[in-house]
Design a protein around this motif. Structure first.
Motif, mmCIF file in Angstrom:
data_model
loop_
_atom_site.group_PDB
_atom_site.id
_atom_site.type_symbol
_atom_site.label_atom_id
_atom_site.label_comp_id
_atom_site.label_asym_id
_atom_site.label_seq_id
_atom_site.Cartn_x
_atom_site.Cartn_y
_atom_site.Cartn_z
ATOM 1 N N ALA A 71 0.837 -1.200 0.000
ATOM 2 C CA ALA A 71 0.000 0.000 0.000
ATOM 3 C C ALA A 71 0.875 1.254 0.000
ATOM 4 N N GLU A 72 1.935 1.246 0.798
ATOM 5 C CA GLU A 72 2.846 2.392 0.822
ATOM 6 C C GLU A 72 3.557 2.547 -0.517
ATOM 7 N N LEU A 73 4.014 1.441 -1.093
ATOM 8 C CA LEU A 73 4.666 1.501 -2.397
ATOM 9 C C LEU A 73 3.697 2.028 -3.451
ATOM 10 N N ALA A 74 2.438 1.606 -3.397
ATOM 11 C CA ALA A 74 1.426 2.080 -4.350
ATOM 12 C C ALA A 74 1.265 3.594 -4.252
ATOM 13 N N ARG A 75 1.270 4.135 -3.029
ATOM 14 C CA ARG A 75 1.171 5.597 -2.868
ATOM 15 C C ARG A 75 2.364 6.297 -3.509
ATOM 16 N N HIS A 76 3.559 5.745 -3.315
ATOM 17 C CA HIS A 76 4.755 6.345 -3.917
ATOM 18 C C HIS A 76 4.704 6.286 -5.450
ATOM 19 N N LEU A 77 4.263 5.164 -5.993
ATOM 20 C CA LEU A 77 4.189 5.027 -7.450
ATOM 21 C C LEU A 77 3.122 5.950 -8.031
ATOM 22 N N ASP A 78 2.039 6.159 -7.297
ATOM 23 C CA ASP A 78 1.017 7.104 -7.736
ATOM 24 C C ASP A 78 1.586 8.518 -7.791
ATOM 25 N N THR A 79 2.371 8.880 -6.782
ATOM 26 C CA THR A 79 3.024 10.196 -6.766
ATOM 27 C C THR A 79 3.956 10.337 -7.964
ATOM 28 N N GLU A 80 4.735 9.299 -8.247
ATOM 29 C CA GLU A 80 5.647 9.333 -9.400
ATOM 30 C C GLU A 80 4.871 9.526 -10.704
ATOM 31 N N THR A 81 3.747 8.829 -10.833
ATOM 32 C CA THR A 81 2.942 8.932 -12.050
ATOM 33 C C THR A 81 2.409 10.347 -12.213
#
Length: 97
Positions: A71-81
């Motif tokens: 879930a934390e990684l998903a938040r980071h990848l969303d920010t990158e996108t």
């Protein structure tokens, strides 16, 4: 089939099967751009599949993102996108004549 993982948990206590489903969801969303894997000591990481330009790095894009949970990684990848899709304005290096 798949029963060898029943009852197993990841280092943070999440059931193995649930974490694998979440990983599949992340791969569906981000797998073309990122390689996603479990960290050796726990947690998860994603590595950008292509080189990021110096200009992209200057604007906050990262080559590697980590998270203690998917879930934390998903938040980071969303920010990158969101950063990647944001329009950047190039500022001239010298004043126009």
């Amino acid at each position: 089939m798949g029963s060898e993982h029943v009852g197993l948990v990841d280092p943070l206590g999440e059931p193995y099967e649930r974490s694998q489903r979440r990983k599949a969801e992340l791969m569906k969303l981000y797998g073309r751009t990122w390689t996603i894997a479990e960290g050796i000591g726990g947690g998860w990481y994603a590595v950008w599949r292509a080189d990021i330009s110096a200009y992209g790095l200057e604007h906050g894009l990262s080559n590697i993102r980590c998270g203690a949970t998917l879930a934390e990684l998903a938040r980071h990848l969303d920010t990158e996108t969101r950063l990647e899709n944001q329009p950047w304005r190039r500022v001239p290096l010298r004043a126009a004549p």
